[in-house]
Design a protein around this motif. Structure first.
Motif: not given
Lengths: 166, 479
Positions: B226, B229-230, B282, B286, B289-290, B293, B298, B302-303, B305
């Motif tokens: 992943h 992605t961000p 995941s 996700g 890490l979200a 933010q 971003r 993460y959401s 993911i």
């Protein structure tokens, strides 16, 4: 009698390793050309002469020469002449030249021997490739044209500067 | 092999979209006009959408029609196809006001969008490795260009290059996997795959299938694949982010469902625990890490993911893919994500150095643009899976799949993940109603067309949440 196949494979792997580990772009590109030639030789021996020829014409021929030219043109400046001289030392070309010579020797040997696809089962010639491309795989050909269009448009847009018009 | 008009008739949406791309190109070559290109694009996509219904795409007695070996069109293909076209249509509207203020050429982006939509349609209906690969490339290559479209912003260019290189790596995995499968089985047709695998099964083919699945996980940005992605979501222009999060993910899920349906059960049994771990990781990665933010894009990356992790549960719980759950979840996810990115697009302009992507931009939005703020609130509630919104129905179906197949560990991940999710979605909502206001965003006008579409999408979100019966019945009749 598959020794030629293994020699070509070994050359392909060794040349590719040299591409990845080399810090000088021109040295790396010379090795990449050798690697592509070796892969083309593998295609020939697997019984796909059309793919092998395309590999040489498109990759080793057109794309790689373009690469080498671009890399060389990027170095415009007073140091160019010196750099050109530095590139002509045997250190630059001797290993790719030896590898290419081995491939050449292999090709001559195979030409004399007459066995084209010694590592493969069947021979797939250009005619068969054409028939399947414009038969069952017709849609893929058409979609590939769209893919090229997309790549072209994206490259055109990204290459264009703000201050130009049109 | 006989190719006639009837052979290609089921491909009408693909052909119409390709034709529209060519029309846009011709229009640009005659005279550049943003408005003309925009309306050609809208008309072409509407025509493609209508053609699906005109062909009775969802008729109950419909049989799957092959178009050459590469494409197999069935109800599911048309369903995902319609969703892809819907998503790209909505993105077109978002793109218009975004690109209006962009100083460089504007029209090419519509062409790229149309070609990406063609790729999505090919991908969801392919029944052959060659169609699979060309569809995936057709979906990805235009998107590289679109992500880097505003290349005057260094972040956009960086995102484009990142996406290009990492996607190319994933494509290499995919091709290598296909080559290994072909080397062992001698077939590239999905339909023959199961028989040939059972006949010549071996490590080579298993390894190949694992590589194909890894490439798909990469494209779906499932952890641990992943990392791109961000950055890509943040760098991409907001409307392109909408396309990446919806049409692209949707098409890849669709082909993954089709592909998993064609491999033998002993291979599925091996893949299942691996994919279960990927789903749990995941969801965890996700959501965790979200949490921290402060950048809305971003956070949505993460959401997404985490959402893909939830969706994976429907694909792997039990012995077979629960297509109905996956479809319901996809439908709700696509509508909600489109609305979320639409809200960002409405406040972003291509001419500016940055999109309206920081949570700070949205502080006190309610007092400047109440309709958009309320819509965004409902979208966040739907992403969190609160009842009466579409997100709840999607999550409910995934939950039901987990319960009926007794996949308790996956269910635990789903519940914990949803709880964590609530925190960061709520934080955005709180910011929307914060009276302290924010000077830097006060004068950004919300684009009216985009706001209207966002409100329409939110109405759809509520409708799916309050009265989901028609949609659920429709999905149940697909075959």
């Amino acid at each position: 009698m598959e020794i030629a196949f293994y020699i070509a494979s070994a050359i392909a792997i060794y040349a590719t390793l040299r591409v990845v580990t080399n810090t000088n772009p021109v040295h790396a590109l010379l090795s990449l050309i050798v690697s592509l030639l070796a892969v083309a030789a593998i295609f020939f021996m697997l019984g796909a002469p059309f793919a092998g020829a395309l590999e040489i014409i498109v990759y080793a021929g057109a794309i790689m020469v373009l690469f080498v030219f671009v890399v060389m043109m990027l170095n415009i400046g007073p140091a160019v002449a010196m750099q050109e001289r530095a590139w002509l030392t045997p250190k630059t070309w001797v290993v790719p030249a030896i590898l290419a010579a081995v491939l050449l020797a292999e090709m001559l040997y195979l030409l004399r021997d007459g066995t084209w696809n010694q590592a493969g089962h069947t021979l797939v010639d250009a005619k068969q490739v054409g028939i399947s491309l414009f038969g069952p795989y017709l849609l893929v050909v058409e979609l590939a044209s769209l893919l090229l269009l997309a790549a072209l448009v994206a490259a055109y847009h990204l290459g264009k500067r703000d201050d130009q018009n049109g | 092999m006989n190719l006639s008009f009837e052979t290609f008739l089921p491909l009408a949406p693909v052909i119409l979209l390709s034709l529209t791309a060519v029309l846009v190109m011709l229009a640009v070559s005659i005279k550049r006009n943003h408005c003309v290109s925009y309306w050609i694009t809208i008309a072409g996509q509407l025509a493609a959408l209508v053609s699906i219904f005109a062909l009775d795409g969802f008729a109950v007695d419909r049989v799957a029609t092959p178009v050459t070996d590469l494409i197999l069109i069935d109800g599911h293909a048309y369903f995902y196809g319609a969703l892809v076209i819907f998503a790209s249509l909505v993105c077109t509207v978002f793109l218009r006001n975004f690109i209006e203020s962009y100083g460089n050429n504007k029209e090419e982006v519509y062409m790229l969008l149309l070609i990406a939509a063609v790729g999505g349609l090919v991908l969801v209906s392919s029944s052959h490795m060659a169609g699979f690969f060309i569809g995936l490339e057709l979906l990805s290559v235009p998107v590289y260009g679109m992500v880097a479209y505003t290349h005057e912003r260094s972040r956009s260019l960086e995102a484009g290059v990142k996406y290009l290189i990492l996607s190319a790596a994933a494509s290499a995995f995919l091709l290598f996997g296909m080559a290994l499968v072909y080397a062992q089985t001698g077939t590239m047709l999905f339909a023959d795959l199961a028989d040939k695998l059972a006949e010549h099964g071996g490590y080579l083919a298993g390894f190949g299938i694992a590589m194909i699945v890894i490439a798909m996980c990469f494209k779906l940005s499932l952890a641990p694949f992943h990392l791109w992605t961000p950055d890509v979501y943040q760098g991409a222009p907001a409307p392109v982010g909408a396309l990446l999060a919806t049409a692209s993910k949707l098409a890849i899920i669709a082909i993954l469902i089709r592909f998993l349906g064609h491999i033998t059960s002993d291979l599925t049994a091996v893949l299942q625990p691996v994919l279960a771990v990927i789903a749990i990781v995941s969801i965890a990665v996700g959501n965790f890490l979200a949490l921290t933010q402060t950048n809305l894009k971003r956070m949505l990356a993460y959401s997404s993911i985490a959402h893909m992790g939830y969706l994976l549960i429907a694909l792997i719980a039990g012995n077979s893919v629960d297509v109905v759950s996956a479809n319901v979840y996809l439908l709700t996810y696509v509508v909600t994500s489109l609305a979320a990115f639409g809200a960002i697009s409405a406040l972003s302009h291509g001419g500016n150095a940055l999109d309206a992507e920081e949570v700070n931009h949205y502080r006190g939005l309610f007092y400047r643009s109440p309709a958009l703020a309320v819509a965004l609130t409902l979208v966040m509630l739907s992403l969190a899976g609160i009842p009466l919104t579409a997100g709840f129905i999607g999550k409910f179906y995934i939950f039901m799949t987990g319960v009926t197949t007794s996949s308790w560990i996956l269910l635990a991940a789903l519940i914990i993940g949803s709880g964590l999710g609530l925190y960061y979605y709520l934080r955005v909502m709180v910011a929307l109603y914060d009276r302290t206001g924010n000077s830097q965003a006060d004068n950004v006008p919300a684009a009216r067309a985009s706001v209207a579409i966002v409100i329409l999408l939110v109405v759809l979100v509520l409708w799916l949440g309050v009265y989901p019966q028609p949609a659920l019945e429709f999905i149940n009749t697909l075959h």
